[in-house]
Scaffold this active site. Structure first.
Site, PDB file in Angstrom:
ATOM      1  N   ASP A   1       0.837  -1.103  -0.114  1.00  0.00           N
ATOM      2  CA  ASP A   1      -0.166   0.017  -0.205  1.00  0.00           C
ATOM      3  C   ASP A   1       1.132   1.233  -0.112  1.00  0.00           C
ATOM      4  OD1 ASP A   1      -2.048  -1.727   0.433  1.00  0.00           O
ATOM      5  OD2 ASP A   1      -2.978  -0.623   1.934  1.00  0.00           O
TER       6      ASP A   1
ATOM      7  N   LYS B   1     -10.171   0.238  -2.663  1.00  0.00           N
ATOM      8  CA  LYS B   1      -9.950  -0.050  -1.133  1.00  0.00           C
ATOM      9  C   LYS B   1     -10.372   1.132  -0.532  1.00  0.00           C
ATOM     10  CE  LYS B   1      -6.551  -1.117   2.517  1.00  0.00           C
ATOM     11  NZ  LYS B   1      -5.385  -1.558   2.769  1.00  0.00           N
TER      12      LYS B   1
ATOM     13  N   LYS C   1      -6.888   3.346  -3.117  1.00  0.00           N
ATOM     14  CA  LYS C   1      -7.392   3.675  -2.040  1.00  0.00           C
ATOM     15  C   LYS C   1      -7.673   4.953  -1.572  1.00  0.00           C
ATOM     16  CE  LYS C   1      -5.517   2.216   2.554  1.00  0.00           C
ATOM     17  NZ  LYS C   1      -4.317   1.738   3.202  1.00  0.00           N
TER      18      LYS C   1
END
Length: 214
Positions: free
Chosen positions: A96, A189, A160
């Site tokens: 991430d 996400k 995300k």
């Protein structure tokens, strides 16, 4: 749909975040045990905890996700590349990364895309996926859409909403923009403020496939 199936299905969407700066090694262990107990997708941890988390999770189906350029995204690209390589060496299977927010807002789009692409290249070479954190609370609608498109062009697997360490988290309107800004091959996400089942089901209806939650 049975209740047990729903529970398993929801658990499999969760990246269990263990990112607080004051976590002890024992607390990291406890959080990994929680992740294994509930069969979540991953434990998401800081780079220095990847090897520890991998050791605890290695006999389970729980993967280890490492954050890169966390939490502000303004590290040099070379630093993000090194963080990614070391995290993968330590056993991470997902990354991430935080994009460079200031560069995005400055209109330095080639820099932003190249920054993401450099991490993606390293991760994909090792069969690991990359989720790009936009930190939406700092962006307007146009910048959110632009950031998503740049992430897709750079080869990212997910976009995300946030790190969970900024003033804002997941907003439903932002999720709609994100879903509309990328192709079906890029997943979404949501992180920050997803704290109960109702919230999970709501964002799931908007196309979210992964949740970041403590």
């Amino acid at each position: 749909m049975s209740e047990s199936f729903i529970c398993e299905d929801i658990a499999a969407m969760i990246d269990h975040s263990i990112l607080r700066p004051n976590l002890t090694e024992e607390q990291v262990r406890q959080e990994c045990m929680t992740a294994i107990k509930y069969k979540v997708a991953t434990v998401c941890c800081v780079p220095s905890d990847v090897a520890t988390a991998k050791a605890y999770c290695q006999d389970s189906d729980v993967k280890v996700c490492a954050v890169v350029g966390f939490p502000h995204g303004n590290n040099r690209t070379e630093t993000k590349i090194l963080e990614t390589r070391l995290a993968l060496d330590d056993g991470a299977e997902e990354i991430d990364m935080v994009l460079h927010i200031g560069k995005l807002l400055s209109g330095s789009f080639d820099y932003v895309q190249g920054d993401i692409a450099a991490v993606v290249e390293v991760a994909h070479r090792r069969n690991s996926i990359v989720k790009v954190i936009l930190e939406n609370c700092y962006l307007d609608k146009v910048s959110i859409a632009r950031g998503c498109r740049l992430a897709e062009k750079a080869g990212a697997d997910f976009v995300k909403t946030s790190t969970g360490f900024a003033p804002g988290g997941t907003e439903l309107e932002d999720l709609k923009i994100m879903r509309a800004s990328v192709s079906d091959s890029v997943q979404i996400k949501a992180a920050g403020g997803i704290r109960d089942l109702k919230a999970v089901l709501t964002v799931r209806e908007l196309g979210v496939t992964r949740i970041g939650a403590t």
